[in-house]
Scaffold this motif. Structure first.
Motif, PDB file in Angstrom:
ATOM      1  N   ALA A  31       0.848  -1.197   0.000  1.00 28.40           N
ATOM      2  CA  ALA A  31       0.000   0.000   0.000  1.00 28.40           C
ATOM      3  C   ALA A  31       0.884   1.248   0.000  1.00 28.40           C
ATOM      4  O   ALA A  31       1.856   1.327   0.731  1.00 28.40           O
ATOM      5  N   ARG A  32       0.538   2.201  -0.840  1.00 31.76           N
ATOM      6  CA  ARG A  32       1.338   3.386  -1.125  1.00 31.76           C
ATOM      7  C   ARG A  32       1.819   4.089   0.140  1.00 31.76           C
ATOM      8  O   ARG A  32       2.972   4.450   0.246  1.00 31.76           O
ATOM      9  N   THR A  33       0.945   4.289   1.066  1.00 37.55           N
ATOM     10  CA  THR A  33       1.360   4.937   2.300  1.00 37.55           C
ATOM     11  C   THR A  33       0.724   4.226   3.479  1.00 37.55           C
ATOM     12  O   THR A  33      -0.317   3.592   3.355  1.00 37.55           O
ATOM     13  N   ALA A  34       1.362   4.388   4.601  1.00 39.44           N
ATOM     14  CA  ALA A  34       0.786   3.829   5.822  1.00 39.44           C
ATOM     15  C   ALA A  34      -0.557   4.497   6.102  1.00 39.44           C
ATOM     16  O   ALA A  34      -1.451   3.876   6.663  1.00 39.44           O
ATOM     17  N   ALA A  35      -0.709   5.745   5.682  1.00 38.00           N
ATOM     18  CA  ALA A  35      -1.961   6.463   5.913  1.00 38.00           C
ATOM     19  C   ALA A  35      -3.126   5.789   5.194  1.00 38.00           C
ATOM     20  O   ALA A  35      -4.236   5.740   5.732  1.00 38.00           O
ATOM     21  N   ASP A  36      -2.900   5.279   3.986  1.00 44.27           N
ATOM     22  CA  ASP A  36      -3.958   4.579   3.251  1.00 44.27           C
ATOM     23  C   ASP A  36      -4.422   3.351   4.013  1.00 44.27           C
ATOM     24  O   ASP A  36      -5.616   3.110   4.170  1.00 44.27           O
ATOM     25  N   LEU A  37      -3.475   2.569   4.492  1.00 42.79           N
ATOM     26  CA  LEU A  37      -3.795   1.362   5.239  1.00 42.79           C
ATOM     27  C   LEU A  37      -4.429   1.711   6.581  1.00 42.79           C
ATOM     28  O   LEU A  37      -5.407   1.084   6.999  1.00 42.79           O
ATOM     29  N   ASP A  38      -3.915   2.732   7.251  1.00 37.90           N
ATOM     30  CA  ASP A  38      -4.494   3.174   8.526  1.00 37.90           C
ATOM     31  C   ASP A  38      -5.948   3.601   8.347  1.00 37.90           C
ATOM     32  O   ASP A  38      -6.811   3.237   9.148  1.00 37.90           O
ATOM     33  N   ALA A  39      -6.221   4.363   7.298  1.00 33.60           N
ATOM     34  CA  ALA A  39      -7.587   4.837   7.043  1.00 33.60           C
ATOM     35  C   ALA A  39      -8.526   3.668   6.774  1.00 33.60           C
ATOM     36  O   ALA A  39      -9.644   3.619   7.292  1.00 33.60           O
ATOM     37  N   ALA A  40      -8.073   2.709   5.976  1.00 33.00           N
ATOM     38  CA  ALA A  40      -8.903   1.541   5.681  1.00 33.00           C
ATOM     39  C   ALA A  40      -9.156   0.738   6.953  1.00 33.00           C
ATOM     40  O   ALA A  40     -10.288   0.327   7.229  1.00 33.00           O
ATOM     41  N   ALA A  41      -8.123   0.526   7.748  1.00 35.92           N
ATOM     42  CA  ALA A  41      -8.266  -0.238   8.987  1.00 35.92           C
ATOM     43  C   ALA A  41      -9.252   0.449   9.933  1.00 35.92           C
ATOM     44  O   ALA A  41     -10.080  -0.224  10.561  1.00 35.92           O
ATOM     45  N   ARG A  42      -9.178   1.782  10.015  1.00 36.20           N
ATOM     46  CA  ARG A  42     -10.137   2.521  10.849  1.00 36.20           C
ATOM     47  C   ARG A  42     -11.563   2.298  10.352  1.00 36.20           C
ATOM     48  O   ARG A  42     -12.482   2.160  11.147  1.00 36.20           O
ATOM     49  N   THR A  43     -11.734   2.257   9.041  1.00 36.74           N
ATOM     50  CA  THR A  43     -13.053   2.003   8.453  1.00 36.74           C
ATOM     51  C   THR A  43     -13.621   0.692   8.961  1.00 36.74           C
ATOM     52  O   THR A  43     -14.803   0.579   9.243  1.00 36.74           O
ATOM     53  N   TRP A  44     -12.754  -0.304   9.100  1.00 38.46           N
ATOM     54  CA  TRP A  44     -13.192  -1.633   9.544  1.00 38.46           C
ATOM     55  C   TRP A  44     -13.161  -1.794  11.059  1.00 38.46           C
ATOM     56  O   TRP A  44     -13.648  -2.794  11.578  1.00 38.46           O
ATOM     57  N   GLY A  45     -12.551  -0.869  11.769  1.00 39.72           N
ATOM     58  CA  GLY A  45     -12.462  -0.968  13.220  1.00 39.72           C
ATOM     59  C   GLY A  45     -11.399  -1.941  13.704  1.00 39.72           C
ATOM     60  O   GLY A  45     -11.557  -2.566  14.753  1.00 39.72           O
ATOM     61  N   VAL A  46     -10.311  -2.076  12.933  1.00 39.59           N
ATOM     62  CA  VAL A  46      -9.213  -2.972  13.321  1.00 39.59           C
ATOM     63  C   VAL A  46      -7.888  -2.225  13.249  1.00 39.59           C
ATOM     64  O   VAL A  46      -7.797  -1.151  12.679  1.00 39.59           O
ATOM     65  N   SER A  57      -6.396 -18.952  -7.253  1.00 39.86           N
ATOM     66  CA  SER A  57      -7.063 -19.016  -8.548  1.00 39.86           C
ATOM     67  C   SER A  57      -8.497 -19.513  -8.369  1.00 39.86           C
ATOM     68  O   SER A  57      -8.743 -20.510  -7.699  1.00 39.86           O
ATOM     69  N   GLY A  58      -9.439 -18.789  -8.963  1.00 36.61           N
ATOM     70  CA  GLY A  58     -10.848 -19.181  -8.902  1.00 36.61           C
ATOM     71  C   GLY A  58     -11.607 -18.590  -7.732  1.00 36.61           C
ATOM     72  O   GLY A  58     -12.813 -18.798  -7.609  1.00 36.61           O
ATOM     73  N   TYR A  59     -10.931 -17.845  -6.854  1.00 39.04           N
ATOM     74  CA  TYR A  59     -11.579 -17.237  -5.689  1.00 39.04           C
ATOM     75  C   TYR A  59     -11.348 -15.733  -5.683  1.00 39.04           C
ATOM     76  O   TYR A  59     -10.277 -15.265  -6.055  1.00 39.04           O
ATOM     77  N   THR A  60     -12.361 -14.993  -5.250  1.00 44.21           N
ATOM     78  CA  THR A  60     -12.236 -13.546  -5.075  1.00 44.21           C
ATOM     79  C   THR A  60     -12.800 -13.159  -3.717  1.00 44.21           C
ATOM     80  O   THR A  60     -13.631 -13.866  -3.150  1.00 44.21           O
ATOM     81  N   VAL A  61     -12.343 -12.025  -3.227  1.00 46.25           N
ATOM     82  CA  VAL A  61     -12.818 -11.559  -1.932  1.00 46.25           C
ATOM     83  C   VAL A  61     -14.272 -11.106  -2.069  1.00 46.25           C
ATOM     84  O   VAL A  61     -14.663 -10.511  -3.074  1.00 46.25           O
ATOM     85  N   PHE A  62     -15.080 -11.433  -1.101  1.00 48.23           N
ATOM     86  CA  PHE A  62     -16.467 -10.997  -1.016  1.00 48.23           C
ATOM     87  C   PHE A  62     -16.438  -9.702  -0.225  1.00 48.23           C
ATOM     88  O   PHE A  62     -16.310  -9.703   0.998  1.00 48.23           O
ATOM     89  N   GLN A  63     -16.503  -8.588  -0.940  1.00 45.21           N
ATOM     90  CA  GLN A  63     -16.275  -7.264  -0.364  1.00 45.21           C
ATOM     91  C   GLN A  63     -17.144  -6.971   0.863  1.00 45.21           C
ATOM     92  O   GLN A  63     -16.676  -6.394   1.841  1.00 45.21           O
ATOM     93  N   GLU A  64     -18.389  -7.404   0.828  1.00 46.27           N
ATOM     94  CA  GLU A  64     -19.296  -7.120   1.939  1.00 46.27           C
ATOM     95  C   GLU A  64     -18.896  -7.839   3.231  1.00 46.27           C
ATOM     96  O   GLU A  64     -19.380  -7.514   4.301  1.00 46.27           O
ATOM     97  N   SER A  65     -18.017  -8.821   3.134  1.00 48.60           N
ATOM     98  CA  SER A  65     -17.604  -9.586   4.313  1.00 48.60           C
ATOM     99  C   SER A  65     -16.418  -8.962   5.045  1.00 48.60           C
ATOM    100  O   SER A  65     -16.102  -9.359   6.158  1.00 48.60           O
ATOM    101  N   VAL A  66     -15.759  -8.017   4.432  1.00 49.13           N
ATOM    102  CA  VAL A  66     -14.518  -7.466   4.972  1.00 49.13           C
ATOM    103  C   VAL A  66     -14.801  -6.555   6.161  1.00 49.13           C
ATOM    104  O   VAL A  66     -15.657  -5.677   6.090  1.00 49.13           O
ATOM    105  N   GLY A  67     -14.095  -6.792   7.252  1.00 48.33           N
ATOM    106  CA  GLY A  67     -14.252  -5.926   8.411  1.00 48.33           C
ATOM    107  C   GLY A  67     -13.818  -6.586   9.694  1.00 48.33           C
ATOM    108  O   GLY A  67     -13.093  -7.576   9.699  1.00 48.33           O
ATOM    109  N   GLU A  68     -14.316  -6.043  10.780  1.00 45.05           N
ATOM    110  CA  GLU A  68     -13.976  -6.536  12.109  1.00 45.05           C
ATOM    111  C   GLU A  68     -14.965  -7.618  12.521  1.00 45.05           C
ATOM    112  O   GLU A  68     -16.161  -7.508  12.305  1.00 45.05           O
ATOM    113  N   TYR A  69     -14.432  -8.696  13.081  1.00 50.11           N
ATOM    114  CA  TYR A  69     -15.262  -9.762  13.616  1.00 50.11           C
ATOM    115  C   TYR A  69     -14.626 -10.222  14.920  1.00 50.11           C
ATOM    116  O   TYR A  69     -13.530 -10.783  14.908  1.00 50.11           O
TER     117      TYR A  69
END
Length: 182
Positions: A31-46, A57-69
């Motif tokens: 990730a280009r900057t730590a700030a980008d990753l920090d902002a994304a992590a804050r979005t998810w609460g982690v 191969s053959g699998y993709t991330v299910f975007q709606e599942s990404v976050g804190e659990y």
């Protein structure tokens, strides 16, 4: 040259520099900057240290599942036909030969956990669930699936491909902004 042409000429000389700068924003790698990753992590609460991705191969991330659990970073990966899936979970803990079988495997808490060393990872199994757990830099990344739906080879490939996200992968994890061109 007209007066307008003379005024625009210096700007035209800067155009290649500006275009080069724009292309640099799209470079692959961590990730280009730590700030980008920090902002994304804050979005998810982690914590940013918990954000990892994988590729199979053959699998993709299910975007709606990404976050804190339950204090962990979590993401589900599903097959292209959506028939199978596995989960990626990352939390702060240690995993050793002494404690591997004592730690629950995902939601399976009543079943005995078996642990087998496989390279830098642990192959774990309990009931109808199995996982690869990778201890790395103070966290454990665990890829968990149903034994009947996702075979061990797929989980192993996912474990081997675990890494910190680059810019494109980080963007793929984040929800698309409505009406904004990003």
């Amino acid at each position: 040259m007209t007066q307008t042409s003379r005024a625009l000429f210096p700007l035209l000389l800067l155009l290649p520099i500006l275009l080069t700068g724009c292309a640099a924003d799209k470079e692959e790698g961590p990730a280009r900057t730590a700030a980008d990753l920090d902002a994304a992590a804050r979005t998810w609460g982690v914590e940013p240290e918990l954000v990892y991705v994988t590729e199979v191969s053959g699998y993709t991330v299910f975007q709606e599942s990404v976050g804190e659990y339950e204090g962990q970073f979590a993401a589900a990966y599903r097959s292209e036909d959506r028939a199978t899936r596995f989960g990626l979970f990352v939390d702060r803990r240690t995993l050793t030969a002494e404690n591997c079988s004592k730690q629950p495997l995902g939601e399976v808490t009543a079943k005995r956990v078996s642990c087998e060393r496989d390279g830098d990872a642990w192959y774990r199994k309990a009931g109808a669930s199995h996982a690869y757990a990778i201890p790395r830099d103070g966290v454990v990344i665990e890829l968990i699936a149903d034994t009947e739906k996702v075979d061990r080879a797929v989980l192993r490939k996912a474990a081997e491909a675990v890494h910190r996200p680059d810019d494109a992968e980080l963007a793929a994890l984040l929800p698309a902004t409505k009406g904004a061109d990003t």
